[in-house]
Design a protein around this motif. Structure first.
Motif, short mmCIF file in Angstrom:
data_model
loop_
_atom_site.label_atom_id
_atom_site.label_comp_id
_atom_site.label_asym_id
_atom_site.label_seq_id
_atom_site.Cartn_x
_atom_site.Cartn_y
_atom_site.Cartn_z
N ARG A 56 0.83 -1.21 0.00
CA ARG A 56 0.00 0.00 0.00
C ARG A 56 0.87 1.26 0.00
O ARG A 56 0.65 2.18 -0.80
CB ARG A 56 -0.92 0.01 1.24
CG ARG A 56 -1.84 1.23 1.31
CD ARG A 56 -2.60 1.27 2.64
NE ARG A 56 -1.74 1.65 3.75
CZ ARG A 56 -1.54 2.91 4.14
NH1 ARG A 56 -2.12 3.92 3.51
NH2 ARG A 56 -0.75 3.17 5.18
N ILE A 74 1.32 4.11 -3.06
CA ILE A 74 1.06 5.54 -2.92
C ILE A 74 2.26 6.36 -3.39
O ILE A 74 2.12 7.33 -4.13
CB ILE A 74 0.71 5.88 -1.45
CG1 ILE A 74 -0.67 5.32 -1.09
CG2 ILE A 74 0.76 7.39 -1.21
CD1 ILE A 74 -1.05 5.47 0.37
N GLN A 96 2.88 6.59 -7.31
CA GLN A 96 1.87 7.21 -8.19
C GLN A 96 2.40 8.32 -9.10
O GLN A 96 2.04 8.34 -10.29
CB GLN A 96 0.72 7.76 -7.35
CG GLN A 96 -0.19 6.70 -6.77
CD GLN A 96 -1.26 7.31 -5.91
OE1 GLN A 96 -2.44 7.34 -6.26
NE2 GLN A 96 -0.85 7.82 -4.75
N LEU A 108 -3.20 -0.10 -6.06
CA LEU A 108 -4.07 0.42 -5.01
C LEU A 108 -5.51 -0.02 -5.22
O LEU A 108 -6.25 -0.24 -4.26
CB LEU A 108 -3.96 1.95 -4.95
CG LEU A 108 -2.56 2.47 -4.58
CD1 LEU A 108 -2.50 3.99 -4.71
CD2 LEU A 108 -2.19 2.04 -3.16
N ARG A 117 -5.11 8.13 -1.02
CA ARG A 117 -3.94 7.74 -1.79
C ARG A 117 -2.86 8.82 -1.82
O ARG A 117 -2.01 8.84 -2.69
CB ARG A 117 -4.36 7.39 -3.22
CG ARG A 117 -5.32 6.20 -3.28
CD ARG A 117 -5.65 5.78 -4.71
NE ARG A 117 -6.53 4.62 -4.73
CZ ARG A 117 -6.82 3.90 -5.80
NH1 ARG A 117 -6.28 4.24 -6.98
NH2 ARG A 117 -7.62 2.86 -5.73
#
Length: 333
Positions: A277, A281, A284, A295, A305
């Protein structure tokens, strides 16, 4: 150094018009003169923001009230770092906050040239290697300020090593084990089932994954690297974090725990899923499509996010049913 040397050499008056050619913007009331092309070109930064209407929302938002950063090729640095500030100061207008000069790309070790025919289209790279993969390579293969070489073999090497074999493989391994062995449900984290050495191992992992136990320090570190255009350093950090996760997988051997100690297996899977996770993030800005898919598989809401959701108080929600994992970074052959 180029700009400093130029200024130290002494600044001279610069004519803002030319008479030795006729193309260009005519000077008002003097048909023999045309505007100096760099004065004409650079003022587009202002006019595109609404100038000369200095009361317009666009001008206030994008120039007067903004931290303006110019990102330019190193061959036109002097025009942006010497001439342009002089024009703005003469007109008593706000200056850009930062001017950053990037290097040049060569192709397979040679200068890019239409006559040689070695120019590569971005669309060609995207079609052959993928959008996220191309973006990642361009940020990773040229430390900002230096020149970079665009080699297709090097692109394959970097993308396969960092994305397919490291980050992608880590996410696929863990999410597949959760899907197959835990009915696709994110388990609960029960630290009491871990031994002292195992708990220390995962505490150390979270220290790396969450950048630092003081997330504010980690956020500042990442923000400063972005401000400095140090994408190379950021991506190295992300790969290092994923490598750390893969090292802990090898040490804990969770595939042996799923039958021998199901509770410990579940807690181990939880820590790895939380790592995915956080990596998703952070990834991205550089690989938005692939990071979004990671995600999505974890069912992370769109509003959760951002970087602020990587800290010691926010964790992956146990009981979440994940989608069947699919690889997001296939190997390039």
């Amino acid at each position: 150094n180029e700009v400093v040397s130029f200024v130290k050499g002494g600044l001279k008056d610069l004519s803002v018009s030319r008479t030795n050619f006729s193309w260009g913007i005519p000077v008002p009331n003097n048909e023999k003169h045309v505007m100096y092309v760099w004065l004409d070109a650079l003022t587009n930064y202002l006019t595109s923001a609404g100038f000369p209407d200095t009361s317009s929302n666009e001008y206030i938002k994008f120039w007067e009230g903004a931290d303006v950063v110019h990102v330019v090729g190193k061959d036109i640095l002097r025009f942006h770092a010497v001439y342009w500030p002089a024009f703005l100061m003469a007109a008593k207008l706000p200056l850009p906050k930062q001017i950053v000069a990037h290097g040049w790309w060569t192709i397979e070790g040679e200068k890019m040239s239409k006559s040689v025919g070695n120019v590569i289209s971005p669309q060609e790279l995207i079609s052959n290697f993928g959008l996220d993969q191309t973006r990642y390579f361009l940020l990773k293969a040229m430390p900002f300020g230096n020149d970079g070489d665009l080699s297709k073999d090097r692109l394959k090497e970097i993308v396969n090593a960092d994305l397919a074999n490291n980050i992608g493989n880590f996410a696929q391994r863990i999410l597949s084990m959760i899907f197959k062995n835990l009915d696709g449900v994110i388990p609960a984290k029960k630290d009491e089932v871990l031994g002292l050495e195992e708990k220390a191992l995962f505490d150390d992992l979270m220290y790396h994954v969450k950048i630092t136990k003081n997330i504010r320090e980690g956020e500042i570190r990442f923000q400063q690297r972005i401000i400095n255009f140090d994408f190379f350093g950021i991506l190295n950090d992300l790969v290092s974090i994923s490598s750390k996760c893969n090292e802990v997988i090898d040490k804990t051997e969770p595939w042996k725990l799923k039958s021998a100690d199901p509770e410990k297996f579940a807690t181990t899977m939880y820590y790895f899923a939380e790592s995915i996770r956080c990596i998703g993030i952070m990834l991205q800005p550089y690989c938005p499509q692939a990071a979004g898919k990671i995600l999505d598989m974890l069912k992370i809401p769109e509003g959760e996010r951002t970087f602020e959701f990587i800290n010691e108080n926010i964790w992956l929600k146990s009981g979440t049913k994940i989608d069947e994992p699919k690889g997001v970074f296939p190997r390039i052959v």
